[in-house]
Write an enzyme that holds these catalytic residues in place. Structure first.
Site, PDB file in Angstrom:
ATOM      1  N   SER A 144       0.866  -1.318   0.140  1.00 24.84           N
ATOM      2  CA  SER A 144       0.219  -0.020   0.197  1.00 24.84           C
ATOM      3  C   SER A 144       0.908   1.107  -0.039  1.00 24.84           C
ATOM      4  CB  SER A 144      -0.753  -0.018   1.223  1.00 24.84           C
ATOM      5  OG  SER A 144      -1.519   1.186   1.314  1.00 24.84           O
ATOM      6  N   TYR A 157      -1.555  -1.068  10.187  1.00 25.88           N
ATOM      7  CA  TYR A 157      -1.850  -1.346   8.867  1.00 25.88           C
ATOM      8  C   TYR A 157      -0.425  -0.895   8.225  1.00 25.88           C
ATOM      9  CZ  TYR A 157      -3.591  -1.226   4.045  1.00 25.88           C
ATOM     10  OH  TYR A 157      -3.900  -1.224   2.355  1.00 25.88           O
TER      11      TYR A 157
HETATM   12  P1  NAP Z   1     -11.519  -5.398  -0.474  1.00 31.32           P
HETATM   13  O1  NAP Z   1     -12.610  -4.908  -1.777  1.00 31.32           O
HETATM   14  O2  NAP Z   1     -12.242  -5.321   0.898  1.00 31.32           O
HETATM   15  O3  NAP Z   1     -11.530  -6.802  -0.808  1.00 31.32           O
HETATM   16  C1  NAP Z   1     -10.716  -7.912  -0.207  1.00 31.32           C
HETATM   17  C2  NAP Z   1     -11.077  -9.223  -0.240  1.00 31.32           C
HETATM   18  O4  NAP Z   1     -10.325  -9.938   0.650  1.00 31.32           O
HETATM   19  C3  NAP Z   1     -12.541  -9.445   0.325  1.00 31.32           C
HETATM   20  O5  NAP Z   1     -13.119 -10.401  -0.825  1.00 31.32           O
HETATM   21  C4  NAP Z   1     -12.246 -10.064   1.640  1.00 31.32           C
HETATM   22  O6  NAP Z   1     -13.505 -10.789   1.833  1.00 31.32           O
HETATM   23  C5  NAP Z   1     -11.187 -10.750   1.348  1.00 31.32           C
HETATM   24  N1  NAP Z   1     -10.345 -11.230   2.732  1.00 31.32           N
HETATM   25  C6  NAP Z   1     -10.637 -10.526   3.805  1.00 31.32           C
HETATM   26  N2  NAP Z   1     -10.069 -11.284   4.751  1.00 31.32           N
HETATM   27  C7  NAP Z   1      -9.498 -12.360   4.128  1.00 31.32           C
HETATM   28  C8  NAP Z   1      -8.898 -13.312   4.587  1.00 31.32           C
HETATM   29  N3  NAP Z   1      -8.342 -13.522   6.091  1.00 31.32           N
HETATM   30  N4  NAP Z   1      -8.533 -14.325   3.997  1.00 31.32           N
HETATM   31  C9  NAP Z   1      -8.793 -14.425   2.681  1.00 31.32           C
HETATM   32  N5  NAP Z   1      -9.414 -13.189   2.217  1.00 31.32           N
HETATM   33  C10 NAP Z   1      -9.917 -12.380   2.748  1.00 31.32           C
HETATM   34  O7  NAP Z   1     -10.169  -4.978  -0.574  1.00 31.32           O
HETATM   35  P2  NAP Z   1      -9.295  -4.236  -1.818  1.00 31.32           P
HETATM   36  O8  NAP Z   1      -9.360  -2.874  -1.477  1.00 31.32           O
HETATM   37  O9  NAP Z   1      -9.696  -4.971  -3.208  1.00 31.32           O
HETATM   38  O10 NAP Z   1      -7.829  -4.536  -1.176  1.00 31.32           O
HETATM   39  C11 NAP Z   1      -6.942  -5.687  -1.816  1.00 31.32           C
HETATM   40  C12 NAP Z   1      -5.643  -5.330  -1.335  1.00 31.32           C
HETATM   41  O11 NAP Z   1      -5.088  -3.992  -1.689  1.00 31.32           O
HETATM   42  C13 NAP Z   1      -5.516  -5.369   0.114  1.00 31.32           C
HETATM   43  O12 NAP Z   1      -4.072  -5.890   0.416  1.00 31.32           O
HETATM   44  C14 NAP Z   1      -5.371  -3.868   0.634  1.00 31.32           C
HETATM   45  O13 NAP Z   1      -4.542  -3.718   1.641  1.00 31.32           O
HETATM   46  C15 NAP Z   1      -4.627  -3.397  -0.428  1.00 31.32           C
HETATM   47  N6  NAP Z   1      -5.105  -1.831  -0.907  1.00 31.32           N
HETATM   48  C16 NAP Z   1      -6.018  -1.445  -1.079  1.00 31.32           C
HETATM   49  C17 NAP Z   1      -6.320   0.222  -1.036  1.00 31.32           C
HETATM   50  C18 NAP Z   1      -7.753   0.575  -1.291  1.00 31.32           C
HETATM   51  O14 NAP Z   1      -7.757   1.856  -1.214  1.00 31.32           O
HETATM   52  N7  NAP Z   1      -8.662  -0.008  -1.804  1.00 31.32           N
HETATM   53  C19 NAP Z   1      -5.078   0.900  -0.873  1.00 31.32           C
HETATM   54  C20 NAP Z   1      -3.958   0.405  -0.652  1.00 31.32           C
HETATM   55  C21 NAP Z   1      -3.726  -1.155  -0.638  1.00 31.32           C
HETATM   56  P3  NAP Z   1     -14.714 -10.262   2.680  1.00 31.32           P
HETATM   57  O15 NAP Z   1     -15.384  -9.382   1.675  1.00 31.32           O
HETATM   58  O16 NAP Z   1     -15.526 -11.197   3.320  1.00 31.32           O
HETATM   59  O17 NAP Z   1     -14.113  -9.449   3.848  1.00 31.32           O
END
Ligand code: NAP
Length: 249
Positions: A144, A157
């Site tokens: 991130s 985080y």
């Molecule tokens: P998201 O939309 O919340 O999707 C995350 C997915 O991971 C969801 O399907 C969630 O399931 C699943 N998950 C949560 N805990 C888990 C576990 N213990 N084991 C397996 N799967 C799990 O998140 P996203 O924004 O796409 O994030 C993806 C990655 O990008 C993450 O590593 C995040 O830190 C990083 N990131 C995101 C952002 C942003 O602004 N979006 C910025 C920087 C970095 P549930 O739906 O059941 O929770």
């Protein structure tokens, strides 16, 4: 679209929704067999159905990345398609924003487990699987922008995400002669459920901090991840890529 990943097998953790889902769709469009690994079975089944209806190949595997044995078993399942070629460590959770000195030990442990230790486990089992037949492979770890600098109120985080970067840089050098490439993508604020904590007002304030004046889209992050998973990036390893609209914190 050119099928540059034909006959390759890819695992994406957190592949049911958000950035992970978009990555699964794009990997499949490029010809890869995709294993959508997630705890969200309902959304994961939607993702695999979408891939199949577009002519791709995908299965859903329930995997909670906070459980080492589930990651080990996930990596074994790639053999159903032949071998594991690509692993995207994407699953992650955010925390309720607060100052580090107010963070409970339980919350610290939860963030470090899901956002960092899980990436170590994924790395370990994925790489050992790739090393087994000397064919190599590609790992893309999702960190991130918060892991790259001071991130007030995102402490646990941000520390975990900084750890993901160090793990990847070190492992990339360790494996450079083994035909295994490891790179890191650092998204900035991207429109997914993970930033739901901010609400509409919070998102408006995020946009004001981003020089490009808007949030990222899941497509914009996934296209970078898939580039790093593809042969087009064959001389790139141990690199950290920001995709954040110019945000510098
Ligand atoms: P998201 O939309 O919340 O999707 C995350 C997915 O991971 C969801 O399907 C969630 O399931 C699943 N998950 C949560 N805990 C888990 C576990 N213990 N084991 C397996 N799967 C799990 O998140 P996203 O924004 O796409 O994030 C993806 C990655 O990008 C993450 O590593 C995040 O830190 C990083 N990131 C995101 C952002 C942003 O602004 N979006 C910025 C920087 C970095 P549930 O739906 O059941 O929770």
């Amino acid at each position: 679209m050119e099928k540059v990943l034909k006959n390759k097998t890819a695992i994406v953790t957190g592949g049911s929704l958000g950035i992970g889902k978009e990555t699964c769709l794009l990997l499949a469009e490029k010809g890869a067999n995709v294993i959508v690994a997630d705890i969200n079975e309902e959304e994961g089944n939607h993702t695999t159905a979408e891939i199949r209806s577009a002519g791709g190949n995908a299965i859903f595997v329930f995997c909670d990345v906070s459980k080492e044995e589930q990651i080990e078993s996930l990596c074994h399942q790639a053999k159903e398609f032949g071998r594991l070629d690509i692993f995207v460590s994407n699953a992650g959770v955010g925390g309720k924003p607060d100052y580090m000195h107010r963070l409970s030990t339980d919350e610290w442990n939860r963030l470090l487990l899901i956002d960092l230790t899980s990436v170590f486990w994924c790395h370990k089992y994925a790489v050992n699987s790739m090393l087994a037949d000397k064919e190599g492979g590609v790992v893309v770890n999702i960190s991130s922008a918060a892991g790259l600098g001071a991130s007030p109120t995102l402490g646990g985080y941000a520390v975990a995400k900084a750890g993901v970067i160090e793990l990847s840089l070190t492992a990339a050098v360790e494996l450079a002669t083994k035909n295994i490439r490891i790179n890191v993508v650092c998204p900035g604020w991207t429109e997914t459920a993970i930033i739901g904590f901010a609400g509409n007002r919070g998102k408006e304030s995020m946009k004001k901090q981003i020089p490009m004046g808007r949030l990222g889209t899941t497509q914009e992050i996934a296209s970078l991840i898939v580039f790093l998973a593809s042969p087009e990036s064959s001389f790139i390893t141990g690199s950290v890529f920001r995709a954040d609209g110019g945000l510098r914190s």
